[in-house]
Scaffold this active site. Structure first.
Site, PDB file in Angstrom:
ATOM      1  N   CYS A 239       1.131  -5.213  -0.163  1.00 22.81           N
ATOM      2  CA  CYS A 239      -0.251  -5.907  -0.936  1.00 22.81           C
ATOM      3  C   CYS A 239      -1.544  -4.985  -0.348  1.00 22.81           C
ATOM      4  CB  CYS A 239      -0.319  -7.424  -0.097  1.00 22.81           C
ATOM      5  SG  CYS A 239       1.176  -8.323  -0.293  1.00 22.81           S
ATOM      6  N   GLY A 244      -8.191  -0.698   2.102  1.00 17.42           N
ATOM      7  CA  GLY A 244      -8.595  -0.495   3.220  1.00 17.42           C
ATOM      8  C   GLY A 244      -7.536  -0.103   4.348  1.00 17.42           C
ATOM      9  N   LYS A 245      -6.518  -0.788   4.628  1.00 17.71           N
ATOM     10  CA  LYS A 245      -5.569  -0.799   5.595  1.00 17.71           C
ATOM     11  C   LYS A 245      -4.602   0.576   4.929  1.00 17.71           C
ATOM     12  CE  LYS A 245      -5.559  -5.382   7.182  1.00 17.71           C
ATOM     13  NZ  LYS A 245      -6.395  -6.127   5.957  1.00 17.71           N
ATOM     14  N   ASP A 263       0.355  -3.401  -5.373  1.00 19.09           N
ATOM     15  CA  ASP A 263      -0.119  -4.948  -5.114  1.00 19.09           C
ATOM     16  C   ASP A 263      -0.005  -5.555  -6.455  1.00 19.09           C
ATOM     17  OD1 ASP A 263      -2.560  -6.092  -3.559  1.00 19.09           O
ATOM     18  OD2 ASP A 263      -2.631  -6.625  -5.399  1.00 19.09           O
ATOM     19  N   ASP A 288       1.907   1.166  -9.860  1.00 20.33           N
ATOM     20  CA  ASP A 288       1.435   0.439 -10.917  1.00 20.33           C
ATOM     21  C   ASP A 288       2.205  -0.851 -10.434  1.00 20.33           C
ATOM     22  OD1 ASP A 288       1.751  -0.757 -13.711  1.00 20.33           O
ATOM     23  OD2 ASP A 288      -0.039   0.473 -13.514  1.00 20.33           O
ATOM     24  N   ASP A 306      -0.045  -7.221   4.297  1.00 21.37           N
ATOM     25  CA  ASP A 306      -1.260  -7.852   4.326  1.00 21.37           C
ATOM     26  C   ASP A 306      -1.375  -9.185   3.226  1.00 21.37           C
ATOM     27  OD1 ASP A 306      -3.715  -8.520   4.875  1.00 21.37           O
ATOM     28  OD2 ASP A 306      -4.835  -6.927   3.976  1.00 21.37           O
ATOM     29  N   CYS A 359      -5.307 -12.630   7.210  1.00 21.92           N
ATOM     30  CA  CYS A 359      -6.656 -12.858   7.918  1.00 21.92           C
ATOM     31  C   CYS A 359      -7.078 -14.284   7.979  1.00 21.92           C
ATOM     32  CB  CYS A 359      -7.808 -11.968   7.014  1.00 21.92           C
ATOM     33  SG  CYS A 359      -7.741 -12.565   5.128  1.00 21.92           S
TER      34      CYS A 359
END
Length: 434
Positions: A239, A244-245, A263, A288, A306, A359
């Site tokens: 994901c 960022g991760k 993703d 993709d 994530d 999160c």
């Protein structure tokens, strides 16, 4: 713009957010487009009032005895700027754009009201149904935890060790008060803004353009660190979103091995290409969303999930989300989390591991999802690793700075603004024996 015009604009935006139940960032952007005379300083000051009002919407409304946009705007100015009502009245005097001052007794009540007399969810600045879930998830200190979620956040950065060390980045950003973060080894922090201030546009800095650093909350950095991606490994970031991760995992692997970034949402994934190029990440292969990943089944040393979630841990930065969140949306997220964990399990090799991150601070999205996963996949040999022990080994200076809960023979952990000084994050690692 003078203070009166800024306050009137903030009240207008707050009314728009309430009436249309739309993201505050969209409302502020639209206001700026239709009021092009407002400078960047004006827009920042207006945004401060709006965000402060949304962070503390219930407690401000309780103290003012009025939850209207105007009441919240005045409360945010008095509280956020530390202005006594008399000083505020003087500042607004003669300003034809200024809104009408609330009645003196209402302002006196705002200053005198004690939140100790308020219902817990009001003091916590959350809807009642969310308060019930936070209490179940965070225990006796849940109100204090929620109040920390209503504070202004710092600006966190991660030094990209593929191009620059932390000391180099801190030196380059010294004019902005940048300092080494307290926990993340590559983290850098610029303190939360005060009053009418604003965070610097660090993305305009030469160091950012050169790929020396990325904007990333310290909790997000720590989640990537805890996953333990090692040089030479095969990693799937299932994901990846904007990446960022992914970038943090690539740097931890020293540009060796392979990170497969995927993703389900092509739009969310789109920014990753430019970010990878700037950061100099050569070991990342972007997959993709339509691409068949069956060839990776059972091949990954680490699958990083994530997961899509309510984002309750990010309410310092997105306070409007807690007022728009519905119980039906939470139920949908639980289904999505189960589905992505089931999919992720197919990629983990025997002896490999699965890192599950959200999160969110809701127990339903976190430990309950891990427990449900273990029940569904009992035949796969997955077991909960000891995340708490890994935290203490990597961050001995941070003992007691996160919530550690036993689960399935191991432990899972949660970071919170109150304890860790980061956004709220949950982390669990599952190891596959066979």
């Amino acid at each position: 713009m003078r203070l009166g015009g800024r306050l009137a604009a903030a009240i207008e935006v707050l009314g728009d957010v309430e009436a249309r139940r739309r993201p505050v960032a969209d409302a502020l952007k639209d206001w700026g487009l239709s009021h092009r005379f407002a400078g960047s300083g004006d827009r920042a000051a207006i945004g401060n009032v709006v965000y402060d009002a949304l962070r503390r919407k219930r407690s401000y409304g309780f103290r003012m005895g009025d939850e209207s946009a105007a009441a919240l705007g005045f409360a945010a100015v008095i509280d956020g700027l530390g202005m006594a009502p008399e000083a505020l009245a003087a500042a607004l005097a003669g300003d034809r754009f200024a809104p009408e001052m609330p009645a003196p007794e209402r302002l006196a009540g705002f200053l005198a009201e004690d939140l100790a007399a308020a219902p817990a969810a009001v003091a916590a600045d959350v809807p009642d149904w969310i308060g019930e879930r936070l209490e179940a998830s965070l225990g006796l200190a849940w109100v204090e935890e929620a109040q920390a979620l209503a504070m202004r956040p710092p600006l966190d950065l991660r030094a990209n060790t593929l191009k620059a060390g932390r000391d180099k980045v801190v030196k380059a950003l010294a004019p902005f008060g940048a300092e080494p973060a307290g926990l993340a080894p590559d983290g850098i922090r610029i303190a939360a803004i005060a009053g009418e201030g604003r965070h610097p546009n660090v993305q305009a800095e030469a160091g950012f353009q050169k790929g020396w650093f990325e904007v990333q909350d310290e909790g997000s950095q720590l989640a990537a660190l805890l996953a333990g991606a090692a040089p030479g490994e095969q990693v799937l970031d299932l994901c990846a979103g904007a990446g960022g991760k992914t970038l943090a995992l690539s740097a931890a692997m020293e540009n060796t091995g392979q990170v497969h970034a995927s993703d389900a949402d092509r739009q969310r994934l789109a920014p990753i290409h430019e970010r990878l190029k700037r950061a100099g990440c050569r070991n990342v292969q972007v997959r993709d969303p339509r691409e068949d990943l069956a060839g990776l089944f059972g091949q990954m040393d680490l699958v990083f999930v994530d997961a899509p979630c309510t984002g309750s841990g990010t309410w310092r930065r997105r306070p409007d989300a807690k007022w728009r969140l519905a119980e039906t949306a939470l139920a949908k997220r639980l289904e999505e989390q189960d589905a992505v964990l089931d999919r992720a399990a197919r990629f983990v090799r025997p002896g490999g591991r699965l890192a599950y991150v959200t999160c969110s601070l809701f127990h339903e999205e976190n430990a309950e999802r891990v427990a449900a996963f273990l029940a569904r996949h009992a035949d796969k040999g997955f077991a909960v690793a000891d995340a708490g022990a890994r935290w203490n080994a990597l961050l001995p200076q941070a003992d007691g700075r996160c919530r550690i809960d036993a689960l399935g023979g191991g432990s899972v952990l949660a970071m919170t603004p109150r304890l860790t000084g980061t956004d709220g994050f949950f982390f669990a690692a599952l190891e596959r024996a066979r």
